[in-house]
Design a protein around this motif. Structure first.
Motif, PDB file in Angstrom:
ATOM      1  N   GLY A  66       7.441 -16.651  81.430  1.00  0.00           N
ATOM      2  CA  GLY A  66       8.723 -16.847  82.106  1.00  0.00           C
ATOM      3  C   GLY A  66       9.751 -15.757  81.855  1.00  0.00           C
ATOM      4  O   GLY A  66      10.918 -15.901  82.244  1.00  0.00           O
ATOM      5  N   ALA A  67       9.371 -14.657  81.201  1.00  0.00           N
ATOM      6  CA  ALA A  67      10.321 -13.560  80.969  1.00  0.00           C
ATOM      7  C   ALA A  67      10.838 -13.033  82.311  1.00  0.00           C
ATOM      8  O   ALA A  67      11.986 -12.604  82.424  1.00  0.00           O
ATOM      9  N   LEU A  68       9.977 -13.067  83.325  1.00  0.00           N
ATOM     10  CA  LEU A  68      10.447 -12.722  84.672  1.00  0.00           C
ATOM     11  C   LEU A  68       9.654 -13.483  85.723  1.00  0.00           C
ATOM     12  O   LEU A  68       8.541 -13.948  85.478  1.00  0.00           O
ATOM     13  N   GLN A  69      10.269 -13.601  86.909  1.00  0.00           N
ATOM     14  CA  GLN A  69       9.604 -14.197  88.065  1.00  0.00           C
ATOM     15  C   GLN A  69       9.243 -13.048  88.998  1.00  0.00           C
ATOM     16  O   GLN A  69      10.038 -12.124  89.159  1.00  0.00           O
ATOM     17  N   ALA A  70       8.063 -13.118  89.617  1.00  0.00           N
ATOM     18  CA  ALA A  70       7.653 -12.041  90.519  1.00  0.00           C
ATOM     19  C   ALA A  70       7.096 -12.623  91.806  1.00  0.00           C
ATOM     20  O   ALA A  70       6.715 -13.799  91.869  1.00  0.00           O
ATOM     21  N   GLU A  71       7.049 -11.790  92.836  1.00  0.00           N
ATOM     22  CA  GLU A  71       6.488 -12.182  94.127  1.00  0.00           C
ATOM     23  C   GLU A  71       5.973 -10.920  94.809  1.00  0.00           C
ATOM     24  O   GLU A  71       6.615  -9.877  94.745  1.00  0.00           O
ATOM     25  N   PHE A  72       4.797 -11.004  95.446  1.00  0.00           N
ATOM     26  CA  PHE A  72       4.258  -9.858  96.178  1.00  0.00           C
ATOM     27  C   PHE A  72       4.646  -9.942  97.653  1.00  0.00           C
ATOM     28  O   PHE A  72       4.425 -10.971  98.291  1.00  0.00           O
ATOM     29  N   LEU A  73       5.202  -8.864  98.188  1.00  0.00           N
ATOM     30  CA  LEU A  73       5.479  -8.745  99.620  1.00  0.00           C
ATOM     31  C   LEU A  73       4.516  -7.701 100.175  1.00  0.00           C
ATOM     32  O   LEU A  73       4.009  -6.862  99.428  1.00  0.00           O
ATOM     33  N   ASP A  74       4.296  -7.705 101.481  1.00  0.00           N
ATOM     34  CA  ASP A  74       3.328  -6.768 102.054  1.00  0.00           C
ATOM     35  C   ASP A  74       3.935  -5.360 102.147  1.00  0.00           C
ATOM     36  O   ASP A  74       5.002  -5.178 102.729  1.00  0.00           O
ATOM     37  N   ALA A  75       3.236  -4.383 101.574  1.00  0.00           N
ATOM     38  CA  ALA A  75       3.726  -2.993 101.606  1.00  0.00           C
ATOM     39  C   ALA A  75       3.175  -2.224 102.801  1.00  0.00           C
ATOM     40  O   ALA A  75       3.610  -1.106 103.078  1.00  0.00           O
ATOM     41  N   GLY A  76       2.170  -2.793 103.497  1.00  0.00           N
ATOM     42  CA  GLY A  76       1.632  -2.147 104.705  1.00  0.00           C
ATOM     43  C   GLY A  76       1.018  -0.773 104.465  1.00  0.00           C
ATOM     44  O   GLY A  76       0.925   0.037 105.372  1.00  0.00           O
ATOM     45  N   HIS A  77       0.552  -0.526 103.241  1.00  0.00           N
ATOM     46  CA  HIS A  77       0.058   0.811 102.870  1.00  0.00           C
ATOM     47  C   HIS A  77      -1.473   0.863 102.922  1.00  0.00           C
ATOM     48  O   HIS A  77      -2.045   1.713 103.618  1.00  0.00           O
ATOM     49  N   ILE A  78      -2.147  -0.010 102.203  1.00  0.00           N
ATOM     50  CA  ILE A  78      -3.600  -0.201 102.326  1.00  0.00           C
ATOM     51  C   ILE A  78      -3.841  -1.706 102.223  1.00  0.00           C
ATOM     52  O   ILE A  78      -2.920  -2.466 101.900  1.00  0.00           O
ATOM     53  N   LEU A  79      -5.076  -2.129 102.462  1.00  0.00           N
ATOM     54  CA  LEU A  79      -5.397  -3.549 102.381  1.00  0.00           C
ATOM     55  C   LEU A  79      -4.944  -4.116 101.025  1.00  0.00           C
ATOM     56  O   LEU A  79      -5.282  -3.565  99.982  1.00  0.00           O
ATOM     57  N   GLY A  80      -4.168  -5.186 101.040  1.00  0.00           N
ATOM     58  CA  GLY A  80      -3.730  -5.845  99.804  1.00  0.00           C
ATOM     59  C   GLY A  80      -2.516  -5.227  99.132  1.00  0.00           C
ATOM     60  O   GLY A  80      -2.026  -5.758  98.130  1.00  0.00           O
ATOM     61  N   SER A  81      -2.026  -4.106  99.638  1.00  0.00           N
ATOM     62  CA  SER A  81      -0.924  -3.404  98.949  1.00  0.00           C
ATOM     63  C   SER A  81       0.346  -4.247  98.962  1.00  0.00           C
ATOM     64  O   SER A  81       0.625  -4.949  99.924  1.00  0.00           O
ATOM     65  N   ALA A  82       1.107  -4.150  97.863  1.00  0.00           N
ATOM     66  CA  ALA A  82       2.277  -5.028  97.720  1.00  0.00           C
ATOM     67  C   ALA A  82       3.501  -4.299  97.190  1.00  0.00           C
ATOM     68  O   ALA A  82       3.392  -3.346  96.427  1.00  0.00           O
ATOM     69  N   PHE A  83       4.659  -4.774  97.642  1.00  0.00           N
ATOM     70  CA  PHE A  83       5.915  -4.493  96.934  1.00  0.00           C
ATOM     71  C   PHE A  83       6.028  -5.615  95.914  1.00  0.00           C
ATOM     72  O   PHE A  83       5.808  -6.781  96.251  1.00  0.00           O
ATOM     73  N   THR A  84       6.377  -5.285  94.676  1.00  0.00           N
ATOM     74  CA  THR A  84       6.561  -6.326  93.676  1.00  0.00           C
ATOM     75  C   THR A  84       8.054  -6.587  93.531  1.00  0.00           C
ATOM     76  O   THR A  84       8.806  -5.710  93.112  1.00  0.00           O
ATOM     77  N   ARG A  85       8.454  -7.802  93.918  1.00  0.00           N
ATOM     78  CA  ARG A  85       9.863  -8.185  93.835  1.00  0.00           C
ATOM     79  C   ARG A  85      10.033  -9.025  92.585  1.00  0.00           C
ATOM     80  O   ARG A  85       9.333 -10.027  92.406  1.00  0.00           O
TER      81      ARG A  85
ATOM     82  N   LEU B  68      14.878  -6.777  91.152  1.00  0.00           N
ATOM     83  CA  LEU B  68      14.328  -5.422  91.138  1.00  0.00           C
ATOM     84  C   LEU B  68      13.100  -5.377  92.034  1.00  0.00           C
ATOM     85  O   LEU B  68      12.275  -6.290  91.998  1.00  0.00           O
ATOM     86  N   LEU B  69      12.980  -4.332  92.856  1.00  0.00           N
ATOM     87  CA  LEU B  69      11.767  -4.212  93.680  1.00  0.00           C
ATOM     88  C   LEU B  69      11.068  -2.894  93.378  1.00  0.00           C
ATOM     89  O   LEU B  69      11.669  -1.823  93.405  1.00  0.00           O
ATOM     90  N   PHE B  70       9.770  -3.008  93.051  1.00  0.00           N
ATOM     91  CA  PHE B  70       8.932  -1.835  92.808  1.00  0.00           C
ATOM     92  C   PHE B  70       8.091  -1.615  94.070  1.00  0.00           C
ATOM     93  O   PHE B  70       7.308  -2.473  94.456  1.00  0.00           O
ATOM     94  N   SER B  71       8.260  -0.452  94.694  1.00  0.00           N
ATOM     95  CA  SER B  71       7.635  -0.255  96.015  1.00  0.00           C
ATOM     96  C   SER B  71       6.121  -0.011  95.941  1.00  0.00           C
ATOM     97  O   SER B  71       5.434  -0.225  96.929  1.00  0.00           O
ATOM     98  N   GLY B  72       5.603   0.437  94.759  1.00  0.00           N
ATOM     99  CA  GLY B  72       4.231   0.964  94.814  1.00  0.00           C
ATOM    100  C   GLY B  72       4.265   2.055  95.859  1.00  0.00           C
ATOM    101  O   GLY B  72       5.193   2.873  95.867  1.00  0.00           O
ATOM    102  N   ASP B  73       3.305   2.075  96.781  1.00  0.00           N
ATOM    103  CA  ASP B  73       3.367   3.036  97.885  1.00  0.00           C
ATOM    104  C   ASP B  73       3.808   2.313  99.152  1.00  0.00           C
ATOM    105  O   ASP B  73       3.341   1.209  99.432  1.00  0.00           O
ATOM    106  N   VAL B  74       4.713   2.946  99.899  1.00  0.00           N
ATOM    107  CA  VAL B  74       5.250   2.329 101.118  1.00  0.00           C
ATOM    108  C   VAL B  74       4.411   2.751 102.319  1.00  0.00           C
ATOM    109  O   VAL B  74       4.156   3.937 102.516  1.00  0.00           O
ATOM    110  N   GLY B  75       3.978   1.767 103.109  1.00  0.00           N
ATOM    111  CA  GLY B  75       3.178   2.058 104.299  1.00  0.00           C
ATOM    112  C   GLY B  75       4.033   2.388 105.505  1.00  0.00           C
ATOM    113  O   GLY B  75       5.210   2.707 105.370  1.00  0.00           O
ATOM    114  N   ARG B  76       3.395   2.322 106.691  1.00  0.00           N
ATOM    115  CA  ARG B  76       4.088   2.707 107.925  1.00  0.00           C
ATOM    116  C   ARG B  76       3.972   1.585 108.957  1.00  0.00           C
ATOM    117  O   ARG B  76       3.037   0.803 108.923  1.00  0.00           O
TER     118      ARG B  76
END
Ligand SMILES: [Zn+2]
Length: 467
Positions: A152-171, A183-191
């Motif tokens: 419970g130190a943090l709550q997270a959720e994956f949003l679709d990053a549209g970069h490759i199959l399964g890729s996520a923004f971590t919110r 805080l949002l970590f983009s990983g790689d941003v798709g198109r």
């Protein structure tokens, strides 16, 4: 909350950052640094926090520069959970096994050279066994399902990053001393408008953004023209009796090309010659693509209504075994061969190129990014001669460059992404990571001009920020 930037800070590979809250440490990505052997060894084995003290890894997507150091990290004592979307988990399993094998082969080669010089042999960074062991720590979480990390130190959720199959923004949401930080970590941003995948999700209201910048200073061509160019080029080369070789990464680019070819085939636009996907890893990864319809966009879902397999068509042959691979090598009649590696550095593609490159009827289609000092780059530069597997070949084949398949947002798309992240008025800080220094600094300049009230920082390796 404390954020320490480590990998992919002012460079593109080795993605990995550390977040500390309530005495817990969470790692964002655990990627492999790729570069010259000696530097890579050092970069991949140093961490600001001992792996045993890290509670969890949040993995944005399967690309090896984001996931490829996980087996080493586990080997060094990391015992926590690795959270990723189900598609990322499956793809990472296939890639880490492959990577373990490559690490073993690489070190064998190096040790032969060291032995010849009378020097001590080195152990591999990790082995296939290490990779296998690390897979037990994966926990799959679907998009849009909030989950709790490190007790419970943090709550997270994956949003679709549209970069490759399964890729996520971590919110992530962190509640600390009566204060909430989103805080949002983009990983790689798709198109937007890319085949198979959905468009990148909006970030929603956030306070802080960690944003990639691979193409922070470059533009892409729109995808729309790619299928037409592919179709016209195939018609031209096959029409003159030529063979076509397409180097493509096993993950994503191969499936995008196959999907584009499948659409062209369904439309009756392709010549009736054999098409081959010649790479065991590409065959495995395509199977994973078939298993994750939850990642598909509306367009491919429509294709499924009339075509049960958008990754296969009459005339397309998937090749795993070496014997068949060798036999298509010898073919002299027109055919299309898609093979790995994507930058022509290793794998079966080398044999296909050696057999194709000197005949002017043939063609090589370049459909992906080619880094400096790779064979792929030398072909793009249209060098008159190239070395393949130790022999020199004249480059007489036509080189066709199709630029529009990139899986990364370009400078304009990153700018638009940052603008929508800032739209709610809550965003205070942007950290620009995962780009060569010139690309990261160029994006910083653009974002500072666009969003003057938001502090945009390009962190260095080891730099720590309090949020
Ligand atoms: Zn990526």
């Amino acid at each position: 909350m404390e954020l320490t930037f480590w990998g992919a800070a002012r460079t593109v590979t080795g993605s990995g950052h550390f977040l500390k809250t309530y005495g817990r440490a969470i790692m964002l990505d655990c990627g492999l640094f790729q570069g010259s052997r000696q530097i890579a060894r050092q970069m991949n084995t140093e961490f600001p926090i001992a792996p045993a003290s890290v509670d969890a890894i949040l993995l944005s997507h399967a690309h090896i520069d984001h996931s490829g150091n996980i087996p080493y990290f586990v080997n060094q004592g990391f015992k926590g959970a690795i959270y990723a979307t189900p598609a990322t988990t499956d793809l990472t399993r296939a890639l880490l096994r492959d990577s373990g094998h490559i690490q073993e082969k690489d070190i064998e080669f190096l040790n032969r050279k060291l032995h010849a010089k009378g020097e001590q042999p080195l152990p591999p960074l990790y082995t296939l066994d290490d990779a296998e062991r690390s897979l037990a720590q994966f926990r799959s979480v679907y998009y849009y399902r909030p989950f709790s990390v490190a007790d419970g130190a943090l709550q997270a959720e994956f949003l679709d990053a549209g970069h490759i199959l399964g890729s996520a923004f971590t919110r992530m949401t962190i509640n600390e001393n009566g204060r909430q930080i989103r805080l949002l970590f983009s990983g790689d941003v798709g198109r937007k408008n890319m085949p198979i995948l959905r468009d990148p999700d909006p970030t929603g209201e956030i306070d802080c953004l960690i944003l990639e910048s691979t193409y922070g200073n470059r533009r892409h061509q729109p995808y729309a023209g790619a299928e037409t160019l592919l179709c016209e080029s195939i018609g031209r080369v096959v029409g003159r009796g030529g063979k076509i070789v397409i180097p493509a990464f096993s993950m994503e680019r191969t499936q995008e090309i196959v999907y584009a070819l499948n659409n062209l085939w369904n439309a009756g636009k392709l010549p009736h010659v054999p098409f081959y996907v010649d790479s065991p890893l590409s065959v495995n990864i395509t199977e994973i693509f078939r298993n994750h319809p939850e990642c598909y966009d509306e367009e491919i879902k429509k294709v499924f209504l009339t075509d049960p397999d958008p990754f296969g068509f009459e005339g397309l042959i998937y090749v795993r075994d070496t014997q068949t691979s060798k036999s298509i090598n010898k073919l002299r009649e027109p055919c299309i061969i898609i093979s790995a590696s994507g930058m022509c550095e290793a794998g079966r593609i080398l044999h296909h190129l050696a057999n194709t490159i000197s005949d002017a009827r043939n063609a090589v289609f370049i459909v992906g990014f080619q880094a400096e000092n790779t064979l792929g780059r030398r072909l793009v530069e249209k060098q008159p001669e190239v070395k393949i597997l130790g022999d020199t070949y004249k480059v007489n084949a036509e080189i066709v460059v199709i630029n529009s398949f990139s899986a990364h947002a370009d400078s304009e798309e990153l700018r638009e992404f940052a603008r929508q992240a800032a739209a709610s008025g809550a965003l205070k800080k942007i950290f620009v990571v995962h780009g060569e220094e010139t690309a990261a600094l160029a994006l910083q300049q653009t974002l500072t001009a666009d969003l003057p009230n938001i502090e945009t920082v390009v962190p260095k390796r080891g730099e720590t920020f309090q949020l």
